[in-house]
Design an enzyme around this catalytic site. Structure first.
Site, PDB file in Angstrom:
ATOM      1  N   ASP A  74      69.861  47.612  68.285  1.00  0.00           N
ATOM      2  CA  ASP A  74      68.405  47.555  68.267  1.00  0.00           C
ATOM      3  C   ASP A  74      67.876  46.176  67.896  1.00  0.00           C
ATOM      4  O   ASP A  74      66.703  46.026  67.556  1.00  0.00           O
ATOM      5  CB  ASP A  74      67.855  48.588  67.266  1.00  0.00           C
ATOM      6  CG  ASP A  74      68.241  49.997  67.648  1.00  0.00           C
ATOM      7  OD1 ASP A  74      68.007  50.385  68.798  1.00  0.00           O
ATOM      8  OD2 ASP A  74      68.794  50.708  66.798  1.00  0.00           O
TER       9      ASP A  74
ATOM     10  N   ASP B  11      69.811  50.369  63.737  1.00  0.00           N
ATOM     11  CA  ASP B  11      71.098  50.050  63.126  1.00  0.00           C
ATOM     12  C   ASP B  11      71.337  48.552  62.999  1.00  0.00           C
ATOM     13  O   ASP B  11      72.339  48.124  62.448  1.00  0.00           O
ATOM     14  CB  ASP B  11      72.253  50.705  63.895  1.00  0.00           C
ATOM     15  CG  ASP B  11      72.345  50.206  65.331  1.00  0.00           C
ATOM     16  OD1 ASP B  11      71.676  49.206  65.665  1.00  0.00           O
ATOM     17  OD2 ASP B  11      73.084  50.816  66.126  1.00  0.00           O
TER      18      ASP B  11
ATOM     19  N   ASP C  74      64.773  54.641  65.486  1.00  0.00           N
ATOM     20  CA  ASP C  74      65.873  54.860  66.412  1.00  0.00           C
ATOM     21  C   ASP C  74      66.489  56.214  66.089  1.00  0.00           C
ATOM     22  O   ASP C  74      66.304  56.745  64.989  1.00  0.00           O
ATOM     23  CB  ASP C  74      66.902  53.740  66.242  1.00  0.00           C
ATOM     24  CG  ASP C  74      68.104  53.932  67.152  1.00  0.00           C
ATOM     25  OD1 ASP C  74      67.900  54.273  68.325  1.00  0.00           O
ATOM     26  OD2 ASP C  74      69.239  53.744  66.676  1.00  0.00           O
TER      27      ASP C  74
END
Length: 655
Positions: free
Chosen positions: A532, A528, A339
């Site tokens: 996500d 995180d 991410d």
């Protein structure tokens, strides 16, 4: 321990009980080893007595040695049998009884002695690795200073209550989690997160139990009790998750459990068939030897010991691995999906540019943007509010998922959102330049007319490029998954060296993309742990970044990097690869021992004592090899050019 092993009681002591607080710290403190030592002395004495033609004395000593050694596993075996469970202890008990019936009391005593030694060593190795994990709790100081009624009072950490104001002086450890209300310092969190660089902290910063205060006096408002602080939570989660079994451990169990009744049936057939075709005494003895030779105890304990050691060692380095399934899966990963926000970046966005349309000012643009963001929880909101702290709040604010915000300000309709949802108009060129510079562009509109654009950028972590380069050199495929626009995502990816970029993704899109990546290779998702969550759950391994103190992140992911240093990621992969390799070595060695010993026992090449000796020595080797999984290298944090090569050498050494 595995049921197949048949070692110890079925019942385990709940975490937190006093007995676990006094686990064996030395070999002689393990009860099985104490019994084994007594049995060994008695067995040696019986051999000496036999060599002196004192057969009666030798027999008595052998019987006592047998009873002492058998006490470590026969009672638990009988309890298991009463509960309908057959384990390796069953095989050992039957073999010992058979040896006695054949008149070989000394060999039965030798079997009991060696098996009790291996049981004791297994218990010691597991206790040692569990102590390594719970040693985190020792980071909590014996006392805490709290301010009650205006008076500083020294209390035990267990007496600290929610809302108390703790006084933490220079050099002291923080007794429990809290938020700094006054004072500034540099916190040493290396024992918790594995990061050796002190963390600057001031008012409104969170602090965690076990952190060491630097030079300033802190006033910390308590937000968690001693029983529920971050360290206690980590220990509870890991110990609970250690029951989860990885692929290799399931393989060991699948092999071991049917082996026990299978070997008993085979030994019975050997005894019956041999007795019909030859000397019954010889074939019954060989059947008993085969029974012991095929014992899968080493196989059953081969992986659990490695898992406990690996998980405990990783926790000391700031990497929370949730059980055997996660260790096994992490060691097999070949693809990494990252991410952007909070993983590659610092998760501290800031306004880097404001461009108004002609006739408007930067203050006009920021005023409207901050009015809408005042009621938003989006990460970009903090940056815009910091740039215009005195702005009023808009009314009737509504969030449009994946687009932006709408509302009214002083009776006028206002909107804020991404390009495309709000038309760029005359600022199309400026917006494109913002995005190409790696910034997120936000457009602001009033009564349908464009006011301007705000560029917000979340800076990359200093170590991000080195970590991506290291992962790629080690053979991992690295992809970037983000909800940001393509231009911004591509610009940031170019800076860190990622070629596979996927942008404009909603949470469900990330999960679907991770599923596709899994079809090509085993893939880990690093995020995180909150936004996500679908992708973390879909991946072969979900890894939460910077999860210290975040319940959702820790419980959603399979692995949590407790600190904010991304260099923990490749080190976690290296550690898991090594642990997985040790697990497979143990499974292979355990199976090889059984394969070699069974035909030798069947043909009469090895007797009962020799088989027991070889088998139990192999078991000790398996335990010792498994304990090696508990070796973990500290995180390298020096800022000189030697760091990356050193990390690479460490990774290559563990391959």
């Amino acid at each position: 321990m595995s049921d197949a092993c048949g070692c110890g009681d079925d019942e385990t002591t709940p975490a937190g009980k006093d007995v676990e607080d006094h686990e064996a710290e030395r070999l002689w403190q393990v009860s099985e080893l104490r019994f084994a030592a007594v049995a060994g002395v008695l067995l040696l004495a019986s051999l000496v007595a036999g060599s002196m033609d004192r057969s009666a004395t030798a027999t008595v000593l052998s019987w006592v040695a047998l009873l002492v050694g058998a006490w470590t596993f026969v009672p638990s075996t009988l309890r298991r049998l009463a509960g309908g469970k057959i384990g390796v202890g069953t095989l050992m008990t039957i073999a010992a009884i058979g040896a006695v019936l054949l008149g070989e009391v000394a060999e039965a005593a030798a079997l009991a002695f060696l098996f009790s030694v291996s049981e004791g060593l297994e218990e010691y190795s597991l206790a040692r690795t569990r102590r390594g994990l719970r040693a985190l709790l020792d980071l909590v100081p014996a006392t805490a200073t709290v301010l009650r009624g205006g008076v500083e009072t020294t209390v035990a950490p267990e007496e600290v209550r929610l809302g108390d104001l703790m006084i933490v002086k220079p050099g002291e450890r923080v007794a429990t989690d809290g938020v700094i209300r006054a004072g500034r310092t540099a916190l040493d969190v290396s024992a918790i997160t594995g990061e050796s660089v002190p963390v600057e902290a001031g008012p409104e910063h969170s602090v965690y139990a076990g952190s060491i205060n630097g030079s300033g006096v802190l006033e910390v408002e308590v937000t968690a009790t001693a029983e529920d602080n971050s360290l206690a939570r980590i220990v509870r989660i890991v110990e609970a998750e250690q029951s989860r079994k990885g692929e290799a451990q399931r393989l060991a169990d699948r092999i071991a459990k049917p082996m026990v009744p299978g070997v008993m049936i085979a030994a019975t057939l050997i005894a019956v068939a041999g007795s019909l075709l030859g000397d019954p005494g010889t074939w019954v003895e060989r059947a008993l030897v085969v029974l012991v030779a095929a014992s899968p105890c080493a196989l059953a304990i081969s992986v659990p010991v490695s898992v406990v050691a690996a998980v405990g060692a990783a926790s000391k380095q700031g990497v929370l691995i949730k059980g055997g399934a996660a260790v096994e899966a992490l060691g097999a990963i070949r693809g990494v999906a990252l991410d952007k926000t909070g993983t590659l970046t610092r998760n501290s966005p800031a306004v880097v540019a404001v461009v108004p349309v002609p006739g408007r000012t930067e203050e006009d643009v920021l005023r409207v943007a901050a009015a809408l963001e005042a009621r938003s929880e989006h990460p970009l909101a903090r940056a815009i509010l910091a740039a215009a702290p005195a702005a009023p709040s808009a009314q009737d604010v509504e969030a449009v998922p994946g687009a932006g915000l709408t509302g009214t300000l002083e009776g006028r309709l206002v909107r804020l959102g991404r390009p495309g949802w709000v038309q760029t108009g005359s600022l199309a060129g400026e917006v494109e330049r913002m995005q190409q510079a790696g910034a997120t562009a936000v457009l602001i509109e009033q009564d349908g007319a464009l006011l301007g654009a705000v560029a917000v950028r979340d800076e990359l972590r200093a170590e991000a490029a080195d970590v991506v380069a290291q992962l790629r050199r080690e053979g991992y495929h690295v992809a970037l998954l983000t909800g940001d626009n393509t231009l911004t995502a591509t610009a940031l990816a170019r800076e860190v060296g990622i070629e596979d970029v996927h942008a404009d993704l909603r949470p469900q899109d990330k999960a679907a993309l991770v599923a596709r990546l899994r079809n090509r290779r085993r893939t880990a998702m690093v995020g995180d742990g909150v936004n996500d969550a679908p992708a973390l759950a879909t991946a072969d391994v979900g890894i939460a970044m910077g999860a210290m103190g975040t319940d959702v992140a820790i419980e959603t992911a399979d692995v949590a990097l407790m600190g904010e240093d991304l260099r923990h990621l490749p080190q976690a992969f290296t550690h898991a690869r090594r642990a997985r390799r040790i697990m497979l070595q143990n499974v292979g060695l355990s199976l090889a021992i059984v394969v070699v010993l069974m035909p030798l026992a069947l043909l009469g090449v090895l007797g009962l004592a020799a088989v027991v000796l070889v088998h139990e020595v192999a078991e000790v080797l398996v335990i010792a090899n498994g304990v090696r999984a508990g070796q973990a290298r500290p995180l390298l944090t020096a800022e000189d050019p030697a760091v990356t090569p050193a990390l690479e050498r460490a990774a290559m050494a563990d391959r």
